[in-house]
Write a protein that holds these residues in place. Structure first.
Motif, PDB file in Angstrom:
ATOM      1  N   GLY A   9       2.314  65.596 -22.027  1.00  0.00           N
ATOM      2  CA  GLY A   9       1.396  66.730 -22.105  1.00  0.00           C
ATOM      3  C   GLY A   9       2.128  68.048 -21.958  1.00  0.00           C
ATOM      4  O   GLY A   9       1.926  68.994 -22.738  1.00  0.00           O
ATOM      5  N   ALA A  10       3.017  68.120 -20.972  1.00  0.00           N
ATOM      6  CA  ALA A  10       3.805  69.340 -20.784  1.00  0.00           C
ATOM      7  C   ALA A  10       4.745  69.559 -21.964  1.00  0.00           C
ATOM      8  O   ALA A  10       4.948  70.695 -22.413  1.00  0.00           O
ATOM      9  N   GLY A  11       5.326  68.463 -22.491  1.00  0.00           N
ATOM     10  CA  GLY A  11       6.239  68.580 -23.625  1.00  0.00           C
ATOM     11  C   GLY A  11       5.539  69.091 -24.870  1.00  0.00           C
ATOM     12  O   GLY A  11       6.041  69.980 -25.570  1.00  0.00           O
ATOM     13  N   ILE A  12       4.363  68.536 -25.155  1.00  0.00           N
ATOM     14  CA  ILE A  12       3.608  68.971 -26.333  1.00  0.00           C
ATOM     15  C   ILE A  12       3.164  70.427 -26.164  1.00  0.00           C
ATOM     16  O   ILE A  12       3.222  71.222 -27.110  1.00  0.00           O
ATOM     17  N   GLY A  13       2.725  70.779 -24.960  1.00  0.00           N
ATOM     18  CA  GLY A  13       2.331  72.164 -24.712  1.00  0.00           C
ATOM     19  C   GLY A  13       3.486  73.127 -24.919  1.00  0.00           C
ATOM     20  O   GLY A  13       3.335  74.183 -25.552  1.00  0.00           O
ATOM     21  N   ALA A  14       4.652  72.763 -24.389  1.00  0.00           N
ATOM     22  CA  ALA A  14       5.833  73.620 -24.567  1.00  0.00           C
ATOM     23  C   ALA A  14       6.231  73.701 -26.039  1.00  0.00           C
ATOM     24  O   ALA A  14       6.662  74.756 -26.521  1.00  0.00           O
ATOM     25  N   PHE A  15       6.084  72.589 -26.744  1.00  0.00           N
ATOM     26  CA  PHE A  15       6.404  72.563 -28.173  1.00  0.00           C
ATOM     27  C   PHE A  15       5.501  73.512 -28.947  1.00  0.00           C
ATOM     28  O   PHE A  15       5.952  74.259 -29.822  1.00  0.00           O
ATOM     29  N   LEU A  16       4.213  73.508 -28.611  1.00  0.00           N
ATOM     30  CA  LEU A  16       3.260  74.395 -29.291  1.00  0.00           C
ATOM     31  C   LEU A  16       3.534  75.860 -28.968  1.00  0.00           C
ATOM     32  O   LEU A  16       3.379  76.739 -29.817  1.00  0.00           O
TER      33      LEU A  16
END
Length: 289
Positions: free
Chosen positions: A41-48
């Protein structure tokens, strides 16, 4: 398919060895949903946050590239050499004006329609067409044309690799996100410090799953997929370089046959047709081309 085999090998060897050494999967299975949610979740958020939408969409599309590999085959490289031979031969025999109808409407051109896979590509057609239009406008300095084509290739290369580079950045940051999840697990454990050792052991083990997942996802899955995508796009980039080499060789005064032979030398070895194979294929190109 080879990428899926690689994933299977990673999962079987890592978890198989863990179980064979006496490890208990129950701890991992219990903590996995929560730790995975935090890390991914944190990774996808940072990616976005760090990437524009077209890069995000490109990363999703590139997952297909990671599974399938290079877009082009040995036959495609041979077809491209035949296409360039036909266009160069036509330009040499009938002048630059003769190729204008073909580059202006490739979907109606009898030359381009012989190679439907190439005709469907979104970059190679404009690349060929724009360069040959320059040549019809008497821009026939080979160094000038090569410089213009090289700039187009660099731009395309940078754009097509942006999603893979973004995935690699995500892979680089995932171990740190695993530590974040582990620290939260330790905080949870400290709040239960009055519990008996068996309970504390489960809590500490669950916290360490976060560190494990962060490193495992980064170096076992996300990083390798990013590297495979880069390799596939770099191989595809060689396809477009063939166009550059053939046209620049022609502008240097070489015959159509020699021009495509020069371009053949730039084809990756495992896709490169032999001299005899290319000669046989060129012999089947209609004489009217």
């Amino acid at each position: 398919m080879i990428a899926l085999i690689g994933v299977a090998v990673i999962l079987v060897t890592v978890f198989g060895a863990y179980i064979a050494s006496g490890g208990k999967m129950s701890i991992i299975i219990h903590a996995l949903p929560f730790e995975m949610t935090m890390i991914m979740g944190a990774g996808i958020g940072a990616f976005l946050i760090s990437n524009p939408m077209h890069v995000t969409k490109g990363a999703l599309k590139d997952l297909k590239v990671a599974l399938k590999g290079s877009h082009w085959t040995k036959q495609d490289f041979q077809d491209l050499l035949c296409l360039m031979f036909a266009l160069i031969k036509l330009m040499r025999q009938k002048g630059a004006i003769a190729v204008e109808p073909h580059v202006d409407a490739p979907d109606k051109s009898e030359i381009f329609k012989r190679y439907p896979h190439i005709l469907d590509d979104h970059f190679v057609l404009p690349f060929i067409a724009d360069t040959m239009r320059m040549m019809t406008m008497n821009v026939n300095d080979p160094h000038q044309v090569e410089d213009a084509m090289e700039k187009q290739l660099k731009k395309h290369h940078a754009e097509i690799l942006a999603p893979a580079n973004a995935l690699q950045t995500l892979a680089d940051g995932t171990p740190a996100l695993g530590i974040v999840a582990a620290v939260l697990g330790v905080i949870k454990t400290m709040a239960s410090i009055d519990q008996p050792p068996p309970v504390l052991g489960l809590l500490i083990g669950g916290a360490l799953v976060g560190t494990f997942l962060g490193v495992f996802l980064a170096y076992g899955l996300i990083g390798p997929f990013a590297a495979r995508i880069k390799q596939a796009h770099q191989q595809d980039g060689q396809f477009y370089a063939v166009v550059r080499d053939a046209l620049v060789a022609f502008l240097h005064g070489h015959s159509p046959q020699v021009s495509v032979e020069v371009a053949r030398g730039n084809v990756p070895s495992h896709f490169q047709p032999s001299f005899q194979e290319l000669e046989a294929a060129l012999g089947q190109v209609p004489a009217g081309s």
